[in-house]
Write a protein that holds these residues in place. Structure first.
Motif, short mmCIF file in Angstrom:
data_model
loop_
_atom_site.label_atom_id
_atom_site.label_comp_id
_atom_site.label_asym_id
_atom_site.label_seq_id
_atom_site.Cartn_x
_atom_site.Cartn_y
_atom_site.Cartn_z
N ILE A 255 42.97 26.99 44.66
CA ILE A 255 41.66 27.63 44.85
C ILE A 255 41.18 28.24 43.54
O ILE A 255 40.07 27.95 43.06
N THR A 256 42.00 29.12 42.98
CA THR A 256 41.60 29.83 41.76
C THR A 256 42.55 29.47 40.63
O THR A 256 43.77 29.59 40.82
N PRO A 257 42.11 28.98 39.52
CA PRO A 257 40.72 29.01 39.06
C PRO A 257 39.94 27.72 39.31
O PRO A 257 38.77 27.64 38.93
N LEU A 258 40.55 26.72 39.99
CA LEU A 258 39.89 25.40 40.03
C LEU A 258 38.59 25.39 40.86
O LEU A 258 37.54 24.99 40.38
N LEU A 259 38.67 25.82 42.12
CA LEU A 259 37.53 25.63 43.02
C LEU A 259 36.66 26.87 43.18
O LEU A 259 35.47 26.77 43.44
N VAL A 260 37.29 28.03 43.10
CA VAL A 260 36.54 29.28 43.28
C VAL A 260 37.02 30.27 42.23
O VAL A 260 38.22 30.51 42.12
N ALA A 261 36.10 30.82 41.45
CA ALA A 261 36.47 31.89 40.52
C ALA A 261 36.21 33.21 41.25
O ALA A 261 37.14 33.86 41.72
N ASN A 262 34.95 33.59 41.42
CA ASN A 262 34.64 34.79 42.20
C ASN A 262 34.37 34.35 43.63
O ASN A 262 33.68 33.35 43.87
N HIS A 263 34.91 35.09 44.60
CA HIS A 263 34.85 34.56 45.97
C HIS A 263 33.77 35.20 46.85
O HIS A 263 33.93 35.27 48.06
N HIS A 264 32.67 35.64 46.24
CA HIS A 264 31.51 36.15 46.99
C HIS A 264 31.94 37.24 47.96
O HIS A 264 32.06 37.03 49.17
N LEU A 265 32.14 38.41 47.37
CA LEU A 265 32.85 39.50 48.05
C LEU A 265 32.12 40.07 49.26
O LEU A 265 32.74 40.67 50.12
N SER A 266 30.81 39.88 49.34
CA SER A 266 30.09 40.52 50.44
C SER A 266 30.50 39.95 51.79
O SER A 266 30.24 40.55 52.83
N ARG A 267 31.16 38.78 51.80
CA ARG A 267 31.64 38.22 53.07
C ARG A 267 32.78 39.06 53.66
O ARG A 267 33.03 39.01 54.86
N LEU A 268 33.53 39.77 52.79
CA LEU A 268 34.82 40.30 53.22
C LEU A 268 34.72 41.41 54.28
O LEU A 268 35.40 41.35 55.30
N PRO A 269 33.87 42.45 54.07
CA PRO A 269 33.77 43.46 55.14
C PRO A 269 33.24 42.86 56.43
O PRO A 269 33.71 43.21 57.52
N ALA A 270 32.30 41.93 56.33
CA ALA A 270 31.73 41.31 57.53
C ALA A 270 32.79 40.47 58.25
O ALA A 270 32.84 40.43 59.48
N LEU A 271 33.66 39.83 57.46
CA LEU A 271 34.74 39.05 58.08
C LEU A 271 35.72 39.97 58.79
O LEU A 271 36.17 39.68 59.91
N ALA A 272 36.04 41.10 58.15
CA ALA A 272 36.95 42.06 58.79
C ALA A 272 36.35 42.51 60.13
O ALA A 272 37.04 42.58 61.15
N GLY A 273 35.04 42.78 60.14
CA GLY A 273 34.36 43.18 61.38
C GLY A 273 34.41 42.07 62.43
O GLY A 273 34.62 42.33 63.62
N THR A 274 34.25 40.83 61.98
CA THR A 274 34.31 39.68 62.90
C THR A 274 35.70 39.58 63.54
O THR A 274 35.84 39.39 64.75
N PHE A 275 36.75 39.73 62.71
CA PHE A 275 38.12 39.64 63.25
C PHE A 275 38.35 40.75 64.28
O PHE A 275 38.97 40.53 65.31
#
Ligand code: DSN
Length: 415
Positions: A255-275
């Motif tokens: 994944i890193t560094p080949l396909l994703v460098a920064n992983h678009h962090l704003s998804r993370l709190p929303a994902l935690a809420g989804t879980f």
């Protein structure tokens, strides 16, 4: 007014039109969904503007300063995902399910490998081999049993015996029934102990979270790849699960560094809420989705529409697959449905079933309030379009239904 201001207004106006159109539609696209207000609240954040790169599997070893709370949020999201899916390792860096799939191949495959993969999914190895890079992978289609709408197990076992593939990728972009994970893994162990079984769970991740579908990791899959926004109803993105540390490390380095460098962090709190939502009310959410899919399939069948999976209850997932050959061409029917504000996609069919199908998913209408007794009315609208009845009349009924489905169910607030 200057040109730039005019353009901004044009963008805003198009967004308004889009929102108003979609609010007045029944969305039956099997790969979309609607997040809860809590998840949306957690998505709009300063994190959209920050960098959080890390290499390997230690998410605290960040390349950028300023990440002390971001790393804690990501760790919390990991803990919740591990608890929800019973996985030892999770990676939330893939920006999409497709990137998760490519990462798994880069991590676990080598040039020259043979890959058995389902045809009605992303066909990751085929995409890589036929890309301009011509990655040296031999992609072989997994044989499909159209009547059962599932992997043809006997033929696939023969292919594993014959080719001893390094990777077998199952799962699907049109998932009606659980797939034979245990049987495939058992055969792979016998004929190529160093091989990996990858399960693309994107479509059914919410149903797995709600414990109403098979649990691929516990049945023998080495890796689960997924997106996070279909039945799971989180923010758009990808994820990878495994119980094996060595696999997790290989995937991290693909994944890193080949396909994703920064992983678009704003998804993370929303994902935690989804879980958290799935941990809290996942079973009732998944049950409602599957019950509605069965009810809509049954109602269409009663109205003379043939479907895949007849004799097997039509579906055990969020999706149903009406066979529309006797009504016309799939794309033209999807266009007519859209003209009546029903959004659904055309789908190819296995040869045994015909040529033209529709892929219908009920996960979003379920979240918005559909219950089983609504199925006959939705079926009437779809059948009205299939028979070319008065579009204005069908459209009026569909808009009334869309207005009725105006809730967001299965949230922390509603439990
Ligand atoms: N695989 C696409 C779909 O099923 O619609 C999206 O990733």
């Amino acid at each position: 007014m200057n040109t730039e201001t005019h353009k901004v207004q044009e963008i805003e106006s198009l967004l308004e039109k889009h929102n108003s159109f979609r609010e007045n539609c029944l969305n039956l696209i099997a790969s979309e969904n609607i997040p809860s207000p809590m998840v949306e609240r957690l998505l709009v954040e300063d994190l959209d503007r920050r960098y959080g790169n890390y290499s390997g599997i230690d998410l605290h070893r960040r390349s950028y300063q300023g990440n002390r709370f971001i790393a804690q949020i990501e760790e919390l999201a990991h803990q919740l995902a591990k608890q929800l899916f019973g996985a030892a390792y999770v990676d939330l860096r893939p920006l999409s399910g497709n990137i998760a799939g490519i990462a798994a191949i880069f991590a676990l495959g080598s040039p020259g490998d043979t890959v058995l993969e389902v045809d009605n999914g992303h066909r990751y190895a085929h995409k890589l081999a036929s890309s301009p890079l011509q990655v040296k992978l031999q992609s072989i289609r997994i044989p499909w049993d159209g009547a059962r709408y599932n992997i043809d197990l006997n033929q696939t076992i023969s292919l594993i015996q014959q080719h001893r593939p390094k990777l077998v990728i199952i799962g699907s972009g049109l998932f009606l029934f659980p797939q034979p994970v245990r049987e495939l893994k058992e055969t792979m162990r016998k004929y190529n102990p160093g091989s990996y079984l990858i399960y693309d769970a994107a479509h059914v991740m919410g149903l797995i979270a709600g414990k109403r579908f098979q649990s691929p990791l516990h049945e023998g899959a080495d890796v689960v790849i997924s997106s996070t926004h279909k039945t799971l109803a989180g923010p758009q993105g990808g994820m990878i699960l495994t119980n094996d540390r060595a696999i997790a490390e290989k995937i991290a380095s693909a994944i890193t560094p080949l396909l994703v460098a920064n992983h678009h962090l704003s998804r993370l709190p929303a994902l935690a809420g989804t879980f958290l939502e799935w941990l809290t009310c996942g079973e009732s959410h998944a049950s409602a989705i599957i019950d509605n899919a069965k009810a809509l399939a049954g109602a269409l069948h009663e109205r003379g529409v043939p479907l895949a999976g007849e004799g097997l209850g039509f579906t055990e997932s969020h999706t149903l697959l009406p066979i529309v050959d006797k009504f016309g061409e799939g794309k033209a029917i999807a266009d007519s449905l859209e003209a009546c504000h029903i959004i659904a996609g055309a789908s190819r069919l296995p040869a045994e079933l015909g040529t033209h199908g529709l892929r219908i998913g009920v996960q979003e209408v379920t979240r918005r309030g559909m219950i089983e007794t609504d199925a006959p009315e939705i079926a009437d609208c779809i059948v009205g379009v299939l028979h070319g009845r008065n579009h204005a009349d069908v459209k009026r009924r569909v808009i009334a239904l869309a207005k009725r489905f105006n809730q967001i169910r299965f949230t922390l607030e509603s439990t």
